[in-house]
Design a protein around this motif. Structure first.
Motif, PDB file in Angstrom:
ATOM      1  N   ARG A   1     -32.383 -36.775 -15.621  1.00 45.11           N
ATOM      2  CA  ARG A   1     -33.385 -36.183 -15.122  1.00 45.11           C
ATOM      3  C   ARG A   1     -33.275 -35.831 -13.652  1.00 45.11           C
ATOM      4  NH1 ARG A   1     -36.958 -38.717 -11.731  1.00 45.11           N
ATOM      5  NH2 ARG A   1     -36.373 -40.719 -12.596  1.00 45.11           N
ATOM      6  N   LEU A   2     -32.532 -36.803 -13.068  1.00 47.86           N
ATOM      7  CA  LEU A   2     -32.140 -36.820 -11.411  1.00 47.86           C
ATOM      8  C   LEU A   2     -30.858 -35.640 -11.354  1.00 47.86           C
ATOM      9  CD1 LEU A   2     -32.013 -40.732 -10.737  1.00 47.86           C
ATOM     10  CD2 LEU A   2     -33.804 -38.890  -9.958  1.00 47.86           C
ATOM     11  N   TYR A   3     -30.034 -35.757 -12.350  1.00 48.70           N
ATOM     12  CA  TYR A   3     -29.043 -34.736 -12.302  1.00 48.70           C
ATOM     13  C   TYR A   3     -29.660 -33.313 -12.553  1.00 48.70           C
ATOM     14  CZ  TYR A   3     -24.200 -33.007 -13.068  1.00 48.70           C
ATOM     15  OH  TYR A   3     -22.980 -32.207 -12.748  1.00 48.70           O
ATOM     16  N   ARG A   4     -30.600 -33.126 -13.115  1.00 45.52           N
ATOM     17  CA  ARG A   4     -31.261 -31.937 -13.331  1.00 45.52           C
ATOM     18  C   ARG A   4     -32.007 -31.408 -11.934  1.00 45.52           C
ATOM     19  NH1 ARG A   4     -32.658 -33.799 -18.508  1.00 45.52           N
ATOM     20  NH2 ARG A   4     -31.405 -33.114 -20.092  1.00 45.52           N
ATOM     21  N   GLU A   5     -32.506 -32.166 -11.158  1.00 44.86           N
ATOM     22  CA  GLU A   5     -33.340 -32.202 -10.066  1.00 44.86           C
ATOM     23  C   GLU A   5     -32.326 -31.831  -8.958  1.00 44.86           C
ATOM     24  OE1 GLU A   5     -35.681 -35.655  -9.741  1.00 44.86           O
ATOM     25  OE2 GLU A   5     -36.960 -35.014 -11.271  1.00 44.86           O
ATOM     26  N   GLY A   6     -31.110 -31.739  -9.024  1.00 41.61           N
ATOM     27  CA  GLY A   6     -30.117 -31.575  -8.000  1.00 41.61           C
ATOM     28  C   GLY A   6     -29.427 -32.608  -7.229  1.00 41.61           C
ATOM     29  N   ARG A   7     -29.529 -33.831  -7.893  1.00 39.18           N
ATOM     30  CA  ARG A   7     -28.752 -34.950  -7.289  1.00 39.18           C
ATOM     31  C   ARG A   7     -27.160 -34.777  -7.695  1.00 39.18           C
ATOM     32  NH1 ARG A   7     -33.631 -36.210  -6.689  1.00 39.18           N
ATOM     33  NH2 ARG A   7     -34.351 -38.231  -6.283  1.00 39.18           N
ATOM     34  N   THR A   8     -26.315 -35.257  -6.999  1.00 38.71           N
ATOM     35  CA  THR A   8     -24.822 -35.221  -7.453  1.00 38.71           C
ATOM     36  C   THR A   8     -24.765 -36.197  -8.511  1.00 38.71           C
ATOM     37  OG1 THR A   8     -24.151 -37.053  -5.855  1.00 38.71           O
ATOM     38  CG2 THR A   8     -24.228 -34.615  -5.130  1.00 38.71           C
ATOM     39  N   LYS A   9     -23.617 -36.217  -9.189  1.00 36.79           N
ATOM     40  CA  LYS A   9     -23.180 -36.906 -10.405  1.00 36.79           C
ATOM     41  C   LYS A   9     -23.300 -38.521  -9.812  1.00 36.79           C
ATOM     42  CE  LYS A   9     -19.937 -33.910 -12.148  1.00 36.79           C
ATOM     43  NZ  LYS A   9     -19.423 -33.261 -11.063  1.00 36.79           N
ATOM     44  N   SER A  10     -22.655 -38.839  -8.808  1.00 35.88           N
ATOM     45  CA  SER A  10     -22.951 -40.184  -8.156  1.00 35.88           C
ATOM     46  C   SER A  10     -24.165 -40.584  -7.713  1.00 35.88           C
ATOM     47  CB  SER A  10     -21.618 -40.425  -6.812  1.00 35.88           C
ATOM     48  OG  SER A  10     -22.133 -39.347  -5.860  1.00 35.88           O
ATOM     49  N   GLU A  11     -25.015 -39.671  -7.102  1.00 33.71           N
ATOM     50  CA  GLU A  11     -26.472 -40.027  -6.871  1.00 33.71           C
ATOM     51  C   GLU A  11     -27.069 -40.190  -8.257  1.00 33.71           C
ATOM     52  OE1 GLU A  11     -26.864 -37.249  -2.646  1.00 33.71           O
ATOM     53  OE2 GLU A  11     -27.349 -36.416  -4.636  1.00 33.71           O
ATOM     54  N   ALA A  12     -27.062 -39.594  -9.173  1.00 35.50           N
ATOM     55  CA  ALA A  12     -27.707 -39.624 -10.129  1.00 35.50           C
ATOM     56  C   ALA A  12     -27.388 -40.978 -10.938  1.00 35.50           C
ATOM     57  CB  ALA A  12     -27.689 -38.553 -11.280  1.00 35.50           C
ATOM     58  N   LEU A  13     -26.292 -41.414 -11.141  1.00 34.37           N
ATOM     59  CA  LEU A  13     -26.021 -42.596 -11.724  1.00 34.37           C
ATOM     60  C   LEU A  13     -26.295 -43.941 -10.986  1.00 34.37           C
ATOM     61  CD1 LEU A  13     -24.440 -43.990 -13.969  1.00 34.37           C
ATOM     62  CD2 LEU A  13     -22.314 -43.822 -12.885  1.00 34.37           C
TER      63      LEU A  13
END
Length: 792
Positions: free
Chosen positions: A750-762
């Motif tokens: 969900r966060l990755y699709r919203e535009g977070r980077t991989k490290s931010e989303a994880l």
């Protein structure tokens, strides 16, 4: 081998269940049962002889396709074949499984143990020794994995294996008869198998096998002693005893060149053991000098130099080592030239730095020519010829990193380290499996991005780091590696024990022993750079040795805050595989493949997975609706992946199935429906069937397990992204429950699709589980997941 067609079909073929293979029925360790029909003994022996001949000249090519069909014999007779025929056949079948990348280490262990027991019961000492020796080599490559996603079983760790060896009772061959003992006991099985091989070979008059078994046993014990201080003295003493026993056999090897080589290696093992006992090796070196080839002459001179040094005659020692260098340089491939220059550095401490750097230069000249595996002991060329040279070169560069020379010295040390990491990767996976990449340039780091290089040396811990410059969108600002004060209260062994304590406790999820170790590791590794970790920062670690199996996100500061609560975290096996990545919003063309069925394969039994189908759908669904440009394959097989990756462009590949990186790293695999897919095969699929250029952006492996305490096996997870040709990977360090995996993945996507980077989303997905409390906040769940490679 009827299972072969199903388990290892071609890239485009679908697998079907196979009938039990002849080898599965005939080579069981407890002895063959009453089969409906048997092949003739003569047919078994002919098939075994043909297989052995092909395996003896296998070269770099995988012999599986040539050998396996010939071992799949028809059964027609009612008469049981002789023990000799069974032992020879099962030893050949086990050897094929052992050496082939398409083979199963679990099957290799089973077949070879069956071969040994059949030969042992019949008093066939020669056949028993061959089977036992090969069994020892299987075990040295790691415990065959059975793959158990979601299992809460505790990782044993290397210390438990060492204790098992110390508690072994009875002769080594007696231990191999007790089949239950050897299951999942790699180190004890290796020690017992090699000891038994030497014993049986000696009785059979096979002095070559006896000497090689004692040599491999001696080197194994020395390796354990180097990693385990508590058991070190006993293991060094036993290593010296094994080598001493082997010398008598080596002296009776017919081939002169081989005789000199094996005698030299055994004598080296005795000296490396440093037991303090006086050993007379003069007769050994005299015999080696009698073999008139440069390699034997050089080796003898180097050994005599070490003996002179031990006697306090340094002048003679240096002269002899100069002789060894001259003789070795006359060889077509002077493989020991770097080693001899390192030895000269010990004999001439006033000029140590010059000798060590000369050793490094010599290694760089021959490194591309060294075979990946040593033909005698099957150790990697990296462990035999490279590791000590790289460590020595880094050591002397950092030792002189003071005053005005500090910046240049640190830069040189870092460049050597990068060569070190890449050489280790190529050694473990094979250079042909490692796609070329340019190392990350420090000036491309943004403000808040910190790269940490821990270096585990025998006598200290070194930390290098580089912090990013201005966040001007272009990665600008000055950035260079800096060296922190060395930690001389910490060394490789001590730090490895801390990591083992943390990982064994965390993966089991049954106690809090990880907490104290985690706090210590934070103070050792993170606190020195804590001031660089501000809000929104990123810490990328290039781990060394045991640190590869450590979940850095779980490290605790003095306020009991997890590192992930302070910063984003990523790891990489080398700078060349730690590029930051691109800010690309249009990156979610996703393929999710899952497996829920129970699968029985030569690699093991893989339990039914309850949550993987739902997990795959979570990756492709938002708010109950399938996102555009996403595809889901349930109970997938290899052909499904080939078709999907050929048909569609894919940025993210999510594999919700069993995966294992234990054992030989070239056998890292994921489990599909009725077959396993090697990571090397996955890379072929991705590279040969992609409809666009460039690498896969993200590979997600949500059900993995990695080795604890084995430097090379623990590289398997880091190498997954590299081998598969992906810019980055998210994977689990140990099996995690279906519920925890699904919850973390749901938030991540969900966060990755919203535009977070991989490290931010994880990171935010992990923080979400911590914030929910209850079982999901247990670090056994969220800390298992790690990001490797590109973090943006």
């Amino acid at each position: 081998m009827a299972w072969a067609a199903a388990a290892f079909a071609g890239l485009g073929a679908s697998a079907a269940p196979a009938a039990a293979a002849l080898s599965d029925q005939l080579c069981i360790p407890t002895g063959a049962g009453d089969l409906a029909a048997y092949p003739a003994a003569a047919d078994l022996q002919r098939a075994a002889a043909a297989a052995e001949q092909r395996l003896s000249r296998r070269g770099a090519a995988d012999p599986f396709a040539d050998v396996a069909p010939g071992l799949d014999l028809p059964t027609a007779g009612a008469e049981k074949p002789s023990a000799l025929a069974v032992a020879e056949y099962c030893a050949a079948a086990g050897e094929l499984m052992r050496v082939s990348a398409q083979g199963s280490q679990l099957q290799a262990q089973t077949y070879l143990l069956g071969a040994f027991q059949a030969a042992s019961r019949a008093g066939l000492q020669g056949q028993a020794s061959v089977a036992a020796y090969r069994l020892g080599l299987v075990s040295l490559s790691g415990t065959p994995a059975s793959g158990t996603r979601g299992a809460r079983g505790r990782s044993r760790g290397p210390s438990a294996a060492v204790r098992e060896v110390e508690q072994m009772r009875g002769g080594p061959c007696d231990i191999l008869v007790r089949t239950a003992f050897v299951v999942n006991s790699s180190l004890p099985l290796s020690v017992a198998s090699l000891g038994c091989a030497a014993e049986q070979a000696r009785l059979a008059g096979d002095h070559r096998t006896a000497a090689l078994a004692e040599l491999r046993l001696a080197r194994l014990r020395l390796s354990v002693a180097e990693q385990n201080a508590e058991a070190g003295a006993d293991f060094r003493r036993e290593a010296a005893e094994a080598a001493q026993n082997g010398l008598a056999d080596a002296a009776r090897i017919d081939d002169a060149a081989l005789r000199a080589e094996v005698m030299g290696r055994l004598a080296s093992a005795i000296l490396d053991a440093r037991t303090g006992r006086a050993v007379d090796l003069a007769a050994v070196t005299a015999a080696m000098r009698g073999v008139k080839i440069p390699a034997a002459q050089a080796y003898a001179a180097a050994l005599d130099a070490r003996l002179a040094s031990a006697a306090g005659d340094m002048t003679t020692a240096r002269r002899l080592m100069d002789d060894a260098l001259l003789l070795e340089s006359q060889r077509t491939l002077p493989a020991r030239l770097p080693e001899y220059r390192l030895l000269l550095a010990d004999l001439d401490p006033a000029n140590r730095e010059a000798h060590v750097l000369a050793a490094y230069d010599a290694l760089e000249a021959i490194r591309p020519l060294l075979p990946r595996f040593d033909p005698l002991t099957e150790e990697t060329a990296f462990s035999l010829y490279m590791r000590r040279v790289f460590q020595g070169a880094v050591d002397v560069q950092l030792a002189g990193a003071d005053g005005g020379a500090a910046t240049l010295r640190v830069k040189s040390a870092q460049q050597i380290l990068e060569a070190y990491r890449q050489a280790e990767l190529q050694s473990v996976f094979g250079s042909e499996c490692i796609p070329a990449r340019d190392p990350l340039k420090p000036e491309t780091l943004r403000a808040g991005e910190v790269l940490l290089y821990p270096i585990l040396l025998p006598d200290r811990l070194e930390l290098l780091y580089v912090a990013g410059g201005r966040d001007d969108g272009k990665g600008g600002g000055a950035a260079e590696f800096r060296r922190l004060p060395p930690n001389r209260n910490m060394d490789r062994q001590t730090l490895s024990r801390l990591v083992e304590t943390a990982v064994v406790s965390l993966s089991g999820g049954e106690d809090d022993a990880w907490r104290a170790a985690s706090r210590q590791l934070y103070d050792i590794l993170i606190k020195p750079v804590e001031g660089q970790l501000t809000e929104g920062s990123l810490l990328a670690v290039v781990p060394d040795g045991a640190l590869r199996s450590l979940p850095f996100a779980v490290l605790l500061d003095s306020q009991n805050r997890y590192l992930v609560q302070k910063t984003r975290v990523a790891v990489a096996p080398a700078l060349a595989y730690s590029q930051a990545g691109a800010d690309d919003a249009d990156r979610l063309q996703l393929l999710a493949a899952s497996l829920e069925k129970e699968v029985r394969l030569p690699a093991g039994r893989f339990e039914k997975l309850e949550g993987t189908g739902a997990e795959a759908k979570l990756a492709a669904v938002t708010d109950g609706r399938r996102i555009e440009r996403s595809w889901v394959i349930e109970n997938f097989n290899k052909a499904d992946l080939v078709t999907a990756l050929t048909r569609e462009q894919v940025d993210v590949l999510h594999l919700a199935t069993h995966a294992s990186f234990n054992g030989r790293s070239d056998r890292a695999f994921i489990v599909a429906n009725g077959e396993v897919i090697l990571l090397s095969e996955l890379r072929q699929i991705l590279s040969q069937n992609r409809t666009r250029g460039g690498e896969l952006d993200l590979l997600v492996l949500s059900a993995c397990e990695t080795a604890v305490g084995d430097d090379e096996a623990s590289m398997g997870l880091a190498g997954a992204a590299v081998q598969a040709g992906a810019k980055s990977a998210i994977a689990s360090l140990w099996p995690v429950s279906d519920t925890g995996t699904a919850e973390l993945m749901k938030t991540f996507y969900r966060l990755y699709r919203e535009g977070r980077t991989k490290s931010e989303a994880l990171r935010e997905a992990q923080l979400s589980l911590i914030g929910q409390g209850g079982d999901l906040a247990n670090p056994n769940i969220w800390a298992a997941f790690t990001l490797l490679g590109a973090w943006r």
